[in-house]
Design a protein around this motif. Structure first.
Motif, mmCIF file in Angstrom:
data_model
loop_
_atom_site.group_PDB
_atom_site.id
_atom_site.type_symbol
_atom_site.label_atom_id
_atom_site.label_comp_id
_atom_site.label_asym_id
_atom_site.label_seq_id
_atom_site.Cartn_x
_atom_site.Cartn_y
_atom_site.Cartn_z
ATOM 1 N N GLN A 172 19.334 -61.757 85.421
ATOM 2 C CA GLN A 172 19.330 -62.988 86.209
ATOM 3 C C GLN A 172 20.743 -63.343 86.651
ATOM 4 N N TRP A 173 21.732 -63.140 85.767
ATOM 5 C CA TRP A 173 23.119 -63.393 86.157
ATOM 6 C C TRP A 173 23.523 -62.479 87.316
ATOM 7 N N LYS A 174 23.122 -61.218 87.241
ATOM 8 C CA LYS A 174 23.451 -60.290 88.329
ATOM 9 C C LYS A 174 22.761 -60.698 89.625
ATOM 10 N N ARG A 175 21.536 -61.213 89.502
ATOM 11 C CA ARG A 175 20.828 -61.670 90.709
ATOM 12 C C ARG A 175 21.537 -62.873 91.310
ATOM 13 N N ARG A 176 21.995 -63.805 90.445
ATOM 14 C CA ARG A 176 22.745 -64.959 90.944
ATOM 15 C C ARG A 176 24.048 -64.502 91.594
ATOM 16 N N GLN A 177 24.659 -63.474 91.017
ATOM 17 C CA GLN A 177 25.884 -62.935 91.600
ATOM 18 C C GLN A 177 25.603 -62.369 92.985
ATOM 19 N N GLN A 178 24.463 -61.712 93.143
ATOM 20 C CA GLN A 178 24.105 -61.149 94.443
ATOM 21 C C GLN A 178 23.842 -62.249 95.468
ATOM 22 N N LEU A 179 23.123 -63.294 95.051
ATOM 23 C CA LEU A 179 22.843 -64.397 95.970
ATOM 24 C C LEU A 179 24.108 -65.171 96.296
ATOM 25 N N ALA A 180 25.058 -65.191 95.367
ATOM 26 C CA ALA A 180 26.341 -65.845 95.647
ATOM 27 C C ALA A 180 27.052 -65.141 96.798
ATOM 28 N N GLY A 181 26.782 -63.844 96.977
ATOM 29 C CA GLY A 181 27.332 -63.110 98.111
ATOM 30 C C GLY A 181 26.787 -63.612 99.435
ATOM 31 N N ASN A 182 25.628 -64.298 99.395
ATOM 32 C CA ASN A 182 25.046 -64.905 100.602
ATOM 33 C C ASN A 182 25.386 -66.383 100.716
ATOM 34 N N GLY A 183 26.229 -66.853 99.779
ATOM 35 C CA GLY A 183 26.591 -68.263 99.820
ATOM 36 C C GLY A 183 25.850 -69.116 98.823
ATOM 37 N N GLY A 184 25.067 -68.481 97.931
ATOM 38 C CA GLY A 184 24.356 -69.243 96.909
ATOM 39 C C GLY A 184 25.318 -69.809 95.882
ATOM 40 N N GLU B 76 15.339 -69.568 104.078
ATOM 41 C CA GLU B 76 16.082 -69.900 102.864
ATOM 42 C C GLU B 76 17.429 -69.183 102.847
ATOM 43 N N ALA B 77 17.428 -67.902 103.234
ATOM 44 C CA ALA B 77 18.667 -67.122 103.254
ATOM 45 C C ALA B 77 19.633 -67.649 104.318
ATOM 46 N N LEU B 78 19.105 -67.977 105.508
ATOM 47 C CA LEU B 78 19.958 -68.487 106.587
ATOM 48 C C LEU B 78 20.557 -69.840 106.211
ATOM 49 N N ASN B 79 19.761 -70.689 105.597
ATOM 50 C CA ASN B 79 20.247 -72.012 105.200
ATOM 51 C C ASN B 79 21.345 -71.882 104.141
ATOM 52 N N MET B 80 21.133 -70.984 103.189
ATOM 53 C CA MET B 80 22.121 -70.747 102.142
ATOM 54 C C MET B 80 23.442 -70.258 102.740
ATOM 55 N N LYS B 81 23.345 -69.315 103.671
ATOM 56 C CA LYS B 81 24.541 -68.760 104.312
ATOM 57 C C LYS B 81 25.248 -69.828 105.142
ATOM 58 N N ARG C 166 25.087 -80.581 104.208
ATOM 59 C CA ARG C 166 24.078 -80.767 105.247
ATOM 60 C C ARG C 166 23.623 -79.395 105.729
ATOM 61 N N GLY C 167 22.459 -78.998 105.303
ATOM 62 C CA GLY C 167 21.946 -77.687 105.694
ATOM 63 C C GLY C 167 21.112 -77.756 106.953
ATOM 64 N N LEU C 168 20.253 -76.755 107.120
ATOM 65 C CA LEU C 168 19.395 -76.675 108.297
ATOM 66 C C LEU C 168 18.129 -77.489 108.045
ATOM 67 N N SER C 169 17.850 -78.432 108.934
ATOM 68 C CA SER C 169 16.666 -79.280 108.792
ATOM 69 C C SER C 169 15.422 -78.513 109.223
ATOM 70 N N TRP D 222 23.580 -64.225 117.518
ATOM 71 C CA TRP D 222 23.654 -65.592 118.044
ATOM 72 C C TRP D 222 23.909 -66.588 116.899
ATOM 73 N N PHE D 223 23.147 -66.446 115.801
ATOM 74 C CA PHE D 223 23.274 -67.387 114.684
ATOM 75 C C PHE D 223 24.648 -67.267 114.024
ATOM 76 N N ASP D 224 25.141 -66.059 113.882
ATOM 77 C CA ASP D 224 26.459 -65.862 113.276
ATOM 78 C C ASP D 224 27.552 -66.449 114.175
ATOM 79 N N GLY D 225 27.354 -66.380 115.489
ATOM 80 C CA GLY D 225 28.309 -67.004 116.404
ATOM 81 C C GLY D 225 28.383 -68.504 116.190
ATOM 82 N N VAL D 226 27.228 -69.122 115.940
ATOM 83 C CA VAL D 226 27.193 -70.556 115.634
ATOM 84 C C VAL D 226 27.990 -70.844 114.361
ATOM 85 N N ILE D 227 27.766 -70.025 113.324
ATOM 86 C CA ILE D 227 28.469 -70.214 112.058
ATOM 87 C C ILE D 227 29.976 -70.125 112.257
#
Length: 786
Positions: free
Chosen positions: A254-266, A509-514, A523-526, A573-578
């Motif tokens: 689970q720690w490794k999974r959290r570490q992986q999601l942290a790579g997406n901004g978790g 969920e992944a896009l909002n996290m990133k 303030r995330g994505l509504s 397009w989405f990454d350009g917004v970010i």
């Protein structure tokens, strides 16, 4: 200070653990007298792996010494005299210890504060069963700790039984020696006279018979003891294996999974201290049981008694060796991952750690760790234990590092600080796969022995997948590959298999996290934002979120196929917004000033019901990383008609010249931010303060301002002398490319006969204007006259 007050209330084992944090490396008196100061410092802001943060650590060390010296100077009275000497001594001691390596002080204090916080939290959970800790895991933690207590009791029980067995066997051997001595005496009776021989033989035979009966009975008892002890060890090892499964296969995974999601901004995966504490308890308990089994084996060899125990001991020995091998190999982990988008010829870092290294005294002969980059195919073969012939897919410089033991934290780790990927060898790609979809991994491996070379371990661990790029232009697509892999990979997968399609809500969920991570916003994505993104991804017109709940999106739709009528993908397009938001518009997004995810028709519908001069900000549909201003105003060509105008999109290049707040301030026809906020309330605090007229030797400093050609009901003021204005075209229907010019000339040489704009040329012109206006006025005029 609050933490230290709570830490002092700890009891029992928790108090002992807290006290064991302190010693010569950091005296507990320093923690006590500097509690408030210590808890107020930004220890977490320092990256222990970044040598550039050493200066910050040095300042904290200096602050600590100064605070100790100040506290010492203020001590008064008889008791204060002794404390003054003691605190002064600690100041000198800490300076001497940490001056050569201030980052070690930070490591030490972070470990102390984190452990205290954990112990206080666990104690709070134990006293208040209804209120769990922050991570919601009190029940699991309590169960793990209860199991450790049970294992401790079982190990102590087998230790007691082993001692009893040893004493019994020693007494048995003494009695057996006595029986041999009696037998020897009986053999020597032949030389005695018959009468004496008979008399003595009768007594010796009686003693011998009694002793042999006892020995036979005692041998059975010893065999029974051995059998019972072996069965107890079986139960202990079974519980040990179960506990190890919970910690290594559940908690660590689970720690490794959290570490992986942290790579997406978790959220951060959290520290490893509690996992290390558990793993060290496991190692300690396993090793104690292993030593006990070895001692039983020794007793068995010392006094062989026929029976099933020998076979059982062989099985126990193999089991305990298997358990400790699994523990050691699975706790060799990557604490800090290498970057998942890895550019060649660029320095990068990583940290590997052996969670049981300190407990097994591996640091007594520090092992060396080697890093190698391998392909997905090679990683697959490695996990199948196939012979990879030490293949690699590239060359990493500075890829060897010795594991260091940090006394203050009890951690054994290797810090690769200046690795660099010199070259990469790519494989043949499949179908439409591009280089930015090809995954590699960094393999870390080491070898060391424990128990005086009793056991030799060859340990390996693989990093999260990395995508290798050679140019910054590939970063966008490489990030898409990493995001998809981090978000949707399954634990224990074959490297590096990911689903080709996922449910739309999963991607949301992944896009909002990133997005939240990159923009550094709560303030995330509504839901409305996500509906807009779904419309874009699926070329849909539905405004109902329920319509997209069961829809799936493929990798191709995400970042392989261009959006309809565009030359870029959904992710691009989405990454350009970010990129636009995090570089220039973060504050405005956090303020709620940017609606962003709207199409032109939605903006028009929203604005037409509002007073003239109402405007909103939306992301451009046609341009990557573009944002446009839409506003409602009178049609200057038809009295009484209102219409919505759209300003040509601004990009990062535009905002590097003049900020969004300044541009909005320049445009006097923009009055209210949708729905009804006066623009000054929203943007004025971000505007550049006006320059004073006289600068230096009487020169007037020029300015750049935003203007729009079209006349509205609130016209722009005439340009002031000495000022330059940027002109931006507006359209009621379409967003065109940028058009900048300088007043008073109204001719625009950047327009071709069909009214098209050349973006690069107009941007170059804007920069030339800005450079021209920065020159002193006399230089400008003399240049024109010449």
């Amino acid at each position: 200070m609050a933490l230290w007050i709570q830490a002092q209330q700890l009891q029992g084992d928790a108090l002992h653990q807290m006290q064991s944090l302190y010693g010569q490396h950091f005296p507990i008196e320093v923690r006590h007298y500097l509690a408030q100061w210590l808890e107020a410092q930004p220890w977490d802001a320092i990256d222990l792996e970044n040598q550039q943060d050493e200066f910050k650590a040095k300042r904290l060390l200096e602050g600590l010494i100064q605070e100790l010296q100040r506290r010492a100077e203020h001590q008064m009275g008889e008791d204060g005299f002794l404390l003054k000497i003691k605190l002064g001594h600690y100041a000198t001691q800490l300076k001497s210890s940490y001056d050569p390596c201030p980052l070690e002080l930070v490591r030490c204090v972070k470990h102390i504060l984190y452990t205290e916080q954990r112990l206080v939290q666990e104690a709070s959970n134990a006293s208040s069963p209804g209120s769990g800790p922050v991570d919601g895991t009190p029940q699991r933690y309590q169960q793990i700790n209860q199991t450790f207590e049970e294992l401790r009791a079982m190990t102590q029980d087998t230790e007691n039984d082993l001692r009893k067995l040893q004493h019994s066997q020693e007494y048995f051997i003494i009695q057996y020696q006595e029986s041999l001595r009696i037998q020897a005496q009986l053999s020597s009776l032949a030389s005695l006279p018959p009468a004496e021989r008979v008399q003595r033989e009768t007594g010796l035979q009686s003693r011998k018979s009694t002793l042999e009966t006892w020995l036979t009975r005692e041998a059975n008892t010893l065999q029974k003891y051995r059998q019972e002890l072996a069965e107890k060890h079986q139960r202990t090892l079974a519980l040990l294996r179960k506990q190890q499964t919970v910690i290594v296969d559940d908690e660590l995974i689970q720690w490794k999974r959290r570490q992986q999601l942290a790579g997406n901004g978790g959220p951060s995966e959290g520290g490893l201290d509690i996992l290390q504490a558990w793993c060290e308890k496991l190692a300690d308990t396993i090793w104690q049981n292993r030593q006990q089994i070895r001692r039983v084996e020794h007793l068995t060899q010392q006094l062989p008694i026929p029976g099933p125990t020998e076979e059982l001991l062989t099985e126990l020995n193999a089991t305990v060796t298997d358990i400790i091998s699994a523990l050691v190999t699975s706790t060799f982990i990557i604490e800090k991952q290498p970057p998942q988008v890895l550019k060649t010829q660029t320095k990068f870092s990583a940290t590997v750690r052996l969670l049981v290294g300190g407990k097994l005294n591996v640091h007594m002969n520090p092992p060396q760790v080697k890093a190698t980059i391998i392909s997905e195919l090679q990683a697959k073969a490695l996990l199948k234990n196939e012979n990879t012939r030490n293949d690699s897919s590239g060359e990493i410089l500075n890829n060897n590092c010795v594991m260091e033991y940090h006394q203050t934290t009890g951690t054994l780790s290797a810090h690769f600080r200046t690795m660099s990927l010199k070259r990469i060898k790519r494989s043949d790609r499949r179908g439409a796969e591009s280089v930015t979809e090809e995954k590699f991994t960094v393999l870390f491996e080491s070898q060391f022995s424990v128990g005086g070379n009793e056991l030799v371990f060859h340990v390996k661990t693989l990093s999260l997948p990395v995508v290798v790029i050679v140019h910054g232009s590939q970063d966008n697509n490489a990030t898409a590959t990493v995001l998809w892999d981090n978000a949707f990979s399954e634990p224990g997968r074959v490297p590096f298999v990911v689903p080709d399609k996922v449910l739309w809500p999963q991607l949301c969920e992944a896009l909002n996290m990133k997005y939240k991570s990159e923009v550094q916003s709560d303030r995330g994505l509504s839901e409305d934002n996500l509906v807009f993104l779904a419309q874009k991804a699926f070329s849909s017109s539905s405004n109902n979120p329920e319509d997209y709940c069961n829809m799936t999106i493929t990798w191709s739709q995400f970042n392989r196929e261009s959006l309809p009528g565009r030359n870029f993908t959904f992710w691009q397009w989405f990454d350009g917004v970010i990129e636009l938001m995090k570089k220039h518009l973060k504050s405005h997004w956090n303020d709620g000033a940017i609606l962003g995810f709207l199409n032109k028709q939605q903006a028009q519908d929203m604005l037409m019901s509002k007073p003239n001069g109402t405007f909103l900000l939306r992301f451009s549909d046609s341009e990557i990383g573009g944002i446009t201003i839409a506003w409602v105003a009178e049609n200057p060509n038809k009295a009484g008609e209102r219409m919505v105008w759209n300003l040509m999109p601004f990009t990062t290049k535009d905002f590097s010249i003049r900020s969004l707040a300044d541009r909005i301030s320049d445009l006097n026809h923009l009055l209210f931010l949708y729905p009804n906020q006066p623009k000054e309330e929203v943007f004025s605090r971000y505007c550049t303060p006006p320059n004073s007229k006289a600068v230096g030797d009487g020169y007037v400093k020029p300015e750049i301002k935003q203007v729009v050609k079209v006349e509205f009901s609130s016209p722009n003021p005439e340009p002031s002398p000495g000022n330059a204005f940027m002109e931006h075209a507006a359209s009621p229907t379409v967003s065109q490319h940028h058009n900048f010019t300088i007043y008073p000339s109204m001719n625009d040489s950047m327009l071709d006969t069909e009214g098209e704009f050349d973006l690069d040329e107009t941007m170059d012109m804007a920069r030339q204007v800005e450079e021209f206006l920065r020159q002193p006025m006399e230089t400008q005029w003399s240049g024109q006259q010449s």
